[in-house]
Design an enzyme around this catalytic site. Structure first.
Site, PDB file in Angstrom:
ATOM      1  N   HIS A  14      19.887  -3.445 -49.947  1.00  0.00           N
ATOM      2  CA  HIS A  14      19.374  -2.507 -48.936  1.00  0.00           C
ATOM      3  C   HIS A  14      17.863  -2.498 -49.032  1.00  0.00           C
ATOM      4  O   HIS A  14      17.271  -1.725 -49.792  1.00  0.00           O
ATOM      5  CB  HIS A  14      19.991  -1.113 -49.177  1.00  0.00           C
ATOM      6  CG  HIS A  14      19.602  -0.110 -48.135  1.00  0.00           C
ATOM      7  ND1 HIS A  14      20.331   1.038 -47.904  1.00  0.00           N
ATOM      8  CD2 HIS A  14      18.557  -0.062 -47.255  1.00  0.00           C
ATOM      9  CE1 HIS A  14      19.767   1.733 -46.934  1.00  0.00           C
ATOM     10  NE2 HIS A  14      18.675   1.102 -46.532  1.00  0.00           N
ATOM     11  N   HIS A  16      14.358  -3.303 -46.460  1.00  0.00           N
ATOM     12  CA  HIS A  16      13.738  -3.666 -45.182  1.00  0.00           C
ATOM     13  C   HIS A  16      12.474  -4.451 -45.500  1.00  0.00           C
ATOM     14  O   HIS A  16      11.574  -3.897 -46.163  1.00  0.00           O
ATOM     15  CB  HIS A  16      13.395  -2.409 -44.387  1.00  0.00           C
ATOM     16  CG  HIS A  16      14.580  -1.520 -44.136  1.00  0.00           C
ATOM     17  ND1 HIS A  16      15.280  -1.530 -42.955  1.00  0.00           N
ATOM     18  CD2 HIS A  16      15.207  -0.604 -44.927  1.00  0.00           C
ATOM     19  CE1 HIS A  16      16.277  -0.647 -43.024  1.00  0.00           C
ATOM     20  NE2 HIS A  16      16.254  -0.079 -44.217  1.00  0.00           N
ATOM     21  N   HIS A 194      23.222   1.840 -41.120  1.00  0.00           N
ATOM     22  CA  HIS A 194      22.743   3.072 -41.754  1.00  0.00           C
ATOM     23  C   HIS A 194      23.542   4.228 -41.143  1.00  0.00           C
ATOM     24  O   HIS A 194      23.657   4.320 -39.909  1.00  0.00           O
ATOM     25  CB  HIS A 194      21.260   3.301 -41.440  1.00  0.00           C
ATOM     26  CG  HIS A 194      20.315   2.434 -42.206  1.00  0.00           C
ATOM     27  ND1 HIS A 194      20.372   1.071 -42.207  1.00  0.00           N
ATOM     28  CD2 HIS A 194      19.267   2.767 -43.020  1.00  0.00           C
ATOM     29  CE1 HIS A 194      19.403   0.599 -42.971  1.00  0.00           C
ATOM     30  NE2 HIS A 194      18.720   1.604 -43.486  1.00  0.00           N
ATOM     31  N   GLU A 197      22.487   9.274 -43.588  1.00  0.00           N
ATOM     32  CA  GLU A 197      21.251   9.432 -44.383  1.00  0.00           C
ATOM     33  C   GLU A 197      20.703  10.823 -44.032  1.00  0.00           C
ATOM     34  O   GLU A 197      20.736  11.738 -44.864  1.00  0.00           O
ATOM     35  CB  GLU A 197      20.245   8.330 -44.025  1.00  0.00           C
ATOM     36  CG  GLU A 197      18.908   8.430 -44.727  1.00  0.00           C
ATOM     37  CD  GLU A 197      17.889   7.391 -44.235  1.00  0.00           C
ATOM     38  OE1 GLU A 197      18.109   6.774 -43.183  1.00  0.00           O
ATOM     39  OE2 GLU A 197      16.851   7.225 -44.916  1.00  0.00           O
ATOM     40  N   ASP A 276      12.587   0.814 -48.926  1.00  0.00           N
ATOM     41  CA  ASP A 276      11.227   0.448 -48.488  1.00  0.00           C
ATOM     42  C   ASP A 276      10.282   0.645 -49.675  1.00  0.00           C
ATOM     43  O   ASP A 276       9.513   1.625 -49.718  1.00  0.00           O
ATOM     44  CB  ASP A 276      10.804   1.366 -47.324  1.00  0.00           C
ATOM     45  CG  ASP A 276      11.763   1.261 -46.147  1.00  0.00           C
ATOM     46  OD1 ASP A 276      11.693   0.259 -45.426  1.00  0.00           O
ATOM     47  OD2 ASP A 276      12.605   2.166 -45.976  1.00  0.00           O
TER      48      ASP A 276
HETATM   49  N1  ADE Z   1      14.178   1.528 -41.524  1.00  0.00           N
HETATM   50  C1  ADE Z   1      13.466   1.366 -42.642  1.00  0.00           C
HETATM   51  N2  ADE Z   1      13.810   2.286 -43.560  1.00  0.00           N
HETATM   52  C2  ADE Z   1      14.775   3.058 -42.998  1.00  0.00           C
HETATM   53  C3  ADE Z   1      15.543   4.161 -43.435  1.00  0.00           C
HETATM   54  N3  ADE Z   1      15.387   4.700 -44.637  1.00  0.00           N
HETATM   55  N4  ADE Z   1      16.440   4.694 -42.571  1.00  0.00           N
HETATM   56  C4  ADE Z   1      16.598   4.188 -41.355  1.00  0.00           C
HETATM   57  N5  ADE Z   1      15.911   3.137 -40.895  1.00  0.00           N
HETATM   58  C5  ADE Z   1      15.000   2.573 -41.701  1.00  0.00           C
HETATM   59 ZN    ZN Z   2      17.322   1.500 -45.025  1.00  0.00          ZN
END
Ligand code: ADE
Ligand code: ZN
Length: 339
Positions: A14, A16, A194, A197, A276
């Protein structure tokens, strides 16, 4: 001396790639491409990494992504990240990218996809890190836009291994993309999304029932629904959890509140990842370490998380077995020691 967490082989599932853009690199690309960032310095940009919610983060994340222009920028971004993975003993990575964030400002789909892919090929040669690329639809955009993205992606099936769903969650349920994912399935791609969250548990149900995902990215809100937890255990649908991201985006108030340990104890296929890392100041090893400390995880828990990272991957069964075997022969914990 390296810690157990650093030493064990593990997979990152996971992540990006745009979220690996460190401020120093953002300034380097901005200069290379004649773009002015709205921050005076690297430190000023780093100070802006302070978010109250997902949307605040996404606004900065998409703004900074604009410094990526040339195929070489995408290559360099990915390459810098692969070097960090190698230092952390990550032997397999499944990388998300947001093609729409780049094509919507005029870049060619090929510029983005080929740059990342070329670095991944070199990463396998240089470091032995296997990798798959997963294109994420941006859920704040329309289903028509996702369909148009699919038209582009089908031309690059040799490089793209799966399709995901990311970006602003609330107000953009998985059901908005049901027909797009029917097409994704017909094309034979792997599917992730996703869900849960910031959004409600209902979005996790929709991702499973309508999109037919193989993994849920995050899925924290499943803790609100015993029926859903039961299903996740029965079907062993993995949840790719990101504790430091959850803390930095105020999904939780403290890592000690993260549900990963409860999930593991329930028999959920839970895994830990970094989401990230540049924006949340936490590598994959940091995510394991801070969670282990806050939740008093044992070596056996850490071992299970690493095992799960391979089991939840899209690697062929034979390769999964090899990696699980390597983990077991070298790192199976003898006693239930804490880390
Ligand atoms: N894109 C990058 N990080 C993200 C996250 N935590 N939730 C949704 N989209 C994303
Ligand atoms: Zn993510």
């Amino acid at each position: 001396m390296k810690s157990y967490i650093e030493l064990i082989p593990k997979a990152e599932l996971h992540l990006h790639i745009e979220g690996t853009l460190e401020p120093e690199l953002a300034f380097r690309f901005a200069e290379r491409n004649g773009i002015k960032l709205p921050y005076a310095s690297v430190d000023a940009l780093r100070e802006a990494y302070n978010f109250k919610n997902l949307q605040e983060f996404l606004d900065l994340y998409h703004a900074c992504s604009q410094v990526l222009v040339q195929e070489q920028d995408f290559y360099d971004l990915t390459w810098e990240y692969l070097k960090k993975l190698h230092e952390q003993n990550v032997c397999h990575v499944e990388i998300f990218y947001d093609s729409q964030s780049h094509t919507d400002r005029g870049l060619a789909f090929e510029t983005v996809t080929n740059g990342i892919h070329r670095a991944l090929v070199d990463g396998e040669k240089e470091f032995g890190i296997s990798s798959y690329l997963i294109l994420c639809f941006l859920r704040h955009l329309s289903e028509e836009a996702a369909m148009a993205t699919l038209d582009q992606a089908v031309q690059h099936k040799d490089k793209i291994h799966g399709i995901g769903l990311a970006s602003s969650e609330i107000g953009h349920p998985p059901s908005k993309f049901e027909r797009a994912f029917d097409r994704v399935r017909a094309e034979g791609w792997h599917i992730v999304a996703h869900a849960g969250e910031e959004g409600p548990k209902e979005y996790i149900w929709e991702a499973i029932d309508l999109l037919k995902v193989e993994r849920i990215d995050h899925g924290n809100r499943s803790m609100d629904d015993p029926e859903l937890l039961k299903l996740l255990v029965e079907r062993q649908i993995p949840l790719t959890l990101c504790p430091i991201s959850n803390l930095e985006l105020c999904v939780i108030n403290d890592i000690a509140d993260h549900p990963v340990k409860k999930m593991l104890d329930m028999g959920i296929m839970a895994t830990i990842h970094s989401d990230d890392p540049a924006y949340f100041k936490g590598s994959l090893v940091d995510n394991y370490s801070r969670t282990a400390k806050a939740l008093d995880l044992s070596k056996a828990d850490i071992y299970r998380l690493a095992q799960n990272s391979f089991k939840a991957s899209f690697l062929p069964e034979a390769r999964k077995m090899e990696l699980l075997e390597e983990l077991a022969t070298q790192y199976q914990p003898r006693a239930d020691k804490t880390c």
